[in-house]
Write an enzyme that holds these catalytic residues in place. Structure first.
Site, mmCIF file in Angstrom:
data_model
loop_
_atom_site.group_PDB
_atom_site.id
_atom_site.type_symbol
_atom_site.label_atom_id
_atom_site.label_comp_id
_atom_site.label_asym_id
_atom_site.label_seq_id
_atom_site.Cartn_x
_atom_site.Cartn_y
_atom_site.Cartn_z
ATOM 1 N N ARG A 1 0.670 -1.198 -0.020
ATOM 2 C CA ARG A 1 -0.066 0.067 0.050
ATOM 3 C C ARG A 1 0.829 1.234 0.127
ATOM 4 O O ARG A 1 1.957 1.416 0.687
ATOM 5 C CB ARG A 1 -0.772 -0.012 1.274
ATOM 6 N N LEU B 1 1.245 5.073 1.041
ATOM 7 C CA LEU B 1 0.641 5.828 2.015
ATOM 8 C C LEU B 1 0.227 7.355 1.503
ATOM 9 O O LEU B 1 -0.738 8.068 1.586
ATOM 10 C CB LEU B 1 1.293 5.907 3.141
ATOM 11 N N PRO C 1 1.424 8.968 -2.468
ATOM 12 C CA PRO C 1 2.052 8.693 -3.597
ATOM 13 C C PRO C 1 3.077 9.840 -3.783
ATOM 14 O O PRO C 1 3.985 9.563 -4.657
ATOM 15 C CB PRO C 1 1.133 8.601 -4.640
ATOM 16 N N THR D 1 5.044 11.628 -1.677
ATOM 17 C CA THR D 1 6.530 11.315 -1.060
ATOM 18 C C THR D 1 7.022 10.015 -1.397
ATOM 19 O O THR D 1 8.034 10.089 -1.583
ATOM 20 C CB THR D 1 6.349 11.377 0.571
ATOM 21 N N GLY E 1 11.909 3.044 0.507
ATOM 22 C CA GLY E 1 13.202 3.733 0.610
ATOM 23 C C GLY E 1 14.598 3.151 -0.116
ATOM 24 O O GLY E 1 15.264 3.895 -0.360
ATOM 25 N N GLU E 2 14.416 1.675 -0.220
ATOM 26 C CA GLU E 2 15.683 1.112 -0.967
ATOM 27 C C GLU E 2 15.260 0.576 -2.341
ATOM 28 O O GLU E 2 16.315 0.456 -3.097
ATOM 29 C CB GLU E 2 16.478 0.362 0.077
#
Ligand code: FES
Ligand code: FES
Lengths: 174, 745
Positions: free
Chosen positions: B635, B637, B639, B641, B711-712
């Site tokens: 999901r 939270l 889009p 960021t 993040g990665e």
């Protein structure tokens, strides 16, 4: 890329030699006069951050390589880490804290938020000071030009495409 | 359970901390003004191996404003050295099991050997240059070539979390069965995180209470680590870190400087600010190790993998068996009966390497995905088709099904957006003037990290209908305050403008360090739990209260929207309820206990990367013209960021592919290019526009909201897509990163 800064120390107008101990320096920052007792070796960046508590300009390298410390001296962008505070006497310094007018954010600040042109935000004040100056310099004609003239400001979060979008948005409003 | 009406989650809300960041008012950890602040400057060892035989501090101490010079003679001994455990475990998390200035041994260049404290930064820096340090120097070992013959196979790596060898089947037999075999050695330069904010800590003692402002991915990790090292109880240490100016892993573990800052502050009886210089960022906070990966693939003529052998050699420190787990996902993501993954390490004169964005996956998938590209080329099969032929719906290592995947959709949608169809696979087949044009692709994958400890948050609703939701976690660019405001709003049934997320302080409920792309999943779980607990509590008070219009309603029938609880035609707002019952506010705590490690699922985030490069035929200059990434992070939270983080990761892949290398001087054991002028990272002119496609997949296994993290994954596979595009453009297979002009001449 930054444009060459103004001649901050003018030969021929040299004052009596001062230092190496603390000397009285008068700085005009964002329209406010400040009087500081600092050693001549103090950079403009450290004068702002450590003496005047204006921490908007960031210290990313202290070596002139990252652009996080970008401020304006007489309206032109300079790297505050490579500029001696003392050499700015008689010049007007503008930092990101001085950008907003009547409490309203500058359109570039607004555009950075809308375009999500940052993540950690640490390079952001420098990017914004460069971005506003870039338009004034006439260096925001197209993306290729923006890329080139914004390349002195590193964004390790790599928000570059969004930084360009923010600059385009402001360029096209003005 | 009452119905949730999600409205805030999934919206592209602007960052709630945006105004603070663009105005310069956001305070980072070196920007806290304290009275009588002193400044600490770390002096690093000039040599990489040997001993410090003496430090003459007299000239430094005679300088005006110098308050103290701490050396091995004068720095207090640490109370205890905690073990190296990744900070995700929620325990003390030192970056290495070595603390400086406890004896005279030098293990690596830049190792702290003294701390100069003065009343200004300039004076501390200057006085540091006046120290006269004498050394007894021995020859260092730092590079792969020096260490190759000294290597050993560690039992476990990565803080003990990962075995040194992973096997299934019989890789030799698998290779014998193969019709074709591709084999190659991939080398990878050492990389440094280089967030634009250097690591920094401001330390202040008040009696025996310690307050630290620290640039960190986890304030609790700082608190626990410093507590163990100093022997100061947890209850007496508070760590604040509202903002960190980027981290990318170098602020994920707690390196020596927060403890050194606390020691210095105690020594001089004043608050101390310790900021690492840019050069020190290369020797103080870990790095991604230089590495060599040897990869052998066996396959049938129709492209089915029969064997994967993936070996890695890399230097570690004198104290820890650390390698990033580059050999890991290569065992999991393709169907292949025979697999062998082995790490080899050698002891080198560097600090312990550490997490760096996509630690292991970024380097391991580079090698694997380049090798697959070679195989596709060899067999004359389209690279996407080859991956589809080896696609697996279960983890190839454990046989467990993925909790969610979306990988096939990523290939499909990514290929569509990029315009992959109809690609002429022949290298050198496209030209644009003097530029050779090539395209490449790669799979991206990143494990959903297993969590160890409960994650907590707290929600408070005021009688005016506004709410504060709290958790300790700092923001280092992830947008955590923004997305958690959205999660809190939906959980409480309020609009986002009535919610504020407060974070970055150990006085708030404990959250593990946000590392390994786990932040969004675990923090949203805690925040959701606190917010929904508070909502249920409010609904229960209303239906149980004879004074409420909702009295007697079944709690499951009550929905909350914009702070108004409604059941059928009856309704009452939160505010009315609280005011009527004389409650100024109400609070609830939320706790999320992560799933056990033996769930019958494998958890992984998937994506697909595409890149187009132009290579100057004569100059060897590589320009990345465009990149497309399609990702399925569960999901999403927010889009807005999420896209930014994925885009940032993809551009990190560009840096990894073409720019980033820290070079070691073998005879001195010192990094050669420890500055942002010489360690190249992408600048604006390097960065093309990036197309990010989000594919939402449902996942009810990983955490309550099904969030797998962004993040990665953006970085994984990006360098391989670029390297494969370079091969497509030029026919040159460069098996090293970064790819430099000289590799293509
Ligand atoms: S701090 Fe001035 S350029 Fe980096
Ligand atoms: S926003 Fe983090 S460095 Fe630019």
């Amino acid at each position: 890329m930054s444009t060459p800064g103004p001649a901050l120390t003018q030969p021929g107008t040299a004052r009596a030699e001062r230092g190496p101990g603390p000397v009285r320096v008068r700085l005009s920052v964002n329209g406010t006069e400040h009087t500081l007792d600092i050693e001549p070796r103090v950079s403009l960046l450290d004068a702002l951050r450590e003496r005047l508590d204006l921490t908007g300009a960031k210290r990313g390298c202290d070596q002139g390589t990252c652009g996080a410390c970008t401020v304006w001296v007489d309206g032109r962008r300079v790297l505050a880490c490579l500029t001696l505070a003392m050499s700015c006497e008689g010049h007007e310094i503008t930092t990101v804290e001085g950008l907003s007018q009547d409490g309203e954010p500058h359109p570039m600040q607004q555009a950075f938020v809308e375009q999500d042109a940052f993540q950690c935000g640490y390079c952001t004040p420098g990017q914004i000071m460069s971005a506003v100056a870039l338009i004034a310099e006439g260096h925001a004609g197209d993306d290729a030009e923006i890329k080139e003239w914004m390349s002195g400001n590193i964004c390790r979060c790599a928000a570059y495409p969004h930084i360009r979008a923010a600059i385009r948005a402001v360029r096209d409003q003005t | 359970m009452t119905a949730t009406i999600p409205s805030a989650i999934g919206q592209p809300l602007d960052r709630v901390d945006g105004p603070a960041k663009v105005s310069g008012s956001a305070r980072y950890s070196a920007e806290i003004p304290l009275p009588a602040m002193a400044y600490a400057y770390v002096v690093g060892s000039r040599i990489a191996a040997g001993r410090v035989t003496g430090i003459d501090t007299s000239a430094a101490l005679a300088e005006e404003g110098v308050l103290a010079v701490l050396t091995q003679q004068t720095l207090p001994k640490i109370a205890e050295q905690p073990p190296l455990v990744p900070s995700l475990a929620g325990t003390a998390a030192p970056g290495q099991t070595f603390f400086p200035m406890q004896d005279d041994t030098v293990h690596y260049a830049g190792q702290p050997i003294a701390l100069v404290v003065a009343d200004t930064w300039e004076r501390a820096q200057y006085a540091a240059r006046l120290l006269r340090v004498s050394y007894a120097e021995t020859p260092p070992v730092t590079t792969l070539d020096q260490g190759r013959d000294l290597s050993y196979e560690p039992e476990r790596i990565f803080g003990g979390w990962i075995p040194g060898r992973i096997e299934r089947g019989n890789v030799e037999a698998g290779l014998r069965e193969a019709d074709v075999r591709v084999e190659g050695t991939y080398t990878y330069a050492a990389n440094n995180h280089n967030p634009i904010e250097p690591s920094c800590t401001t330390a202040q003692w008040d009696g025996d209470n310690l307050l630290l402002y620290d640039a960190t991915q986890g304030v609790n990790a700082t608190q626990m680590t410093v507590s163990r090292l100093l022997g100061v109880p947890m209850s007496k240490i508070r760590v604040i870190g509202h903002y960190a100016g980027g981290s990318f892993g170098c602020k994920a573990m707690i390196h020596a400087h927060p403890t050194l800052a606390a020691m210095a502050a105690r020594a001089v009886g004043r608050p101390v600010k310790l900021v690492l210089t840019r050069e020190q960022m290369f020797t103080s906070v870990g790095h991604r190790e230089e590495q060599e990966q040897h990869l052998t693939l066996g396959a049938t003529r129709d492209g089915r993998l029969t064997a994967i052998r993936h070996h890695k050699l890399s230097p570690t420190s004198h104290f820890d068996d650390w390698a990033e787990p580059s050999v890991g996902v290569s065992s999991q993501i393709y169907a292949c009966p025979h697999y062998e993954g082995v790490y080899r390490l050698f002891r080198a004169n560097t600090m312990t390497p550490t997490f760096m964005r996509a630690p292991g996956e970024a380097s391991g998938m580079y090698a694997l995905e380049c090798a697959l590209d070679e195989l596709a080329h060899e067999l004359g099969i389209d690279p996407i088709e080859l991956r589809l032929r080896n696609h697996t719906d279960v983890d190839a290592m454990t046989g467990l099904p993925w909790s969610s995947s979306g990988l096939k959709e990523c290939y499909e949608r990514g290929a569509q957006r990029f315009g992959w169809a109809g690609r002429d696979p022949r290298p050198g087949s496209r030209r644009d003037g003097n530029w050779l044009i090539g395209t490449g692709m790669a799979t991206a994958c990143y494990p959903v990290a297993p969590l160890a400890n409960p994650q907590r948050a707290r929600a408070r609703l005021y009688a005016d209908g506004t709410a504060v939701v709290q958790a300790a976690t700092p923001d280092f660019g992830t947008g955590v305050a923004t997305v958690m405001t959205q999660v809190a709003a939906d959980g409480l049934g309020l609009s986002v403008d009535r919610c504020r997320f407060e974070n970055g302080d150990t006085d708030l409920p404990n959250i593990a360090a946000a590392v390994g792309s786990a932040g969004a999943g675990m923090i949203s779980a805690a925040v959701h739990s606190a917010a929904t607990a508070l909502r249920s509590q409010l609904i229960r008070s209303a239906v149980g209260d004879p004074g409420s219009p909702l009295h007697g309603a079944d709690p499951v029938d009550v929905v909350v929207r914009d702070g108004v609880m409604t059941a059928g035609t009856a309704s009452e707002s939160y505010s009315d309820l609280l005011r009527r019952t004389f409650q100024p506010d109400v609070e609830a705590a939320g706790q999320w206990n992560p799933p056990a490690h033996d769930i019958p699922y494998a958890t992984m985030t998937f994506g697909a990367q595409f890149a187009e490069v132009a290579v100057d035929a004569e100059l060897g200059l590589v320009r990345v013209r465009r990149m497309t990434g399609a990702f399925a992070p569960g999901r999403v939270l927010n889009p807005k960021t999420a896209r930014s983080q994925l885009m940032g990761g993809m551009l990190w892949g560009l840096g990894q592919a073409l720019l980033e290398a820290n070079h070691m001087q073998p005879d001195t054991g010192r990094w050669v290019n420890a500055s942002l002028g010489e360690y190249l990272v992408p600048v604006n002119a390097d960065a093309p526009d990036v197309d990010v496609e989000l594919i939402e997949v449902e996942d009810d296994i990983v955490n309550p909201l099904g969030v797998k993290g962004v993040g990665e994954i953006g970085q994984v596979g990006a360098a391989a897509a670029i390297a494969n595009a370079v091969h497509h453009a030029t026919g040159r297979r460069v098996r090293k990163l970064p790819i430099m002009i000289e590799d293509l001449l």
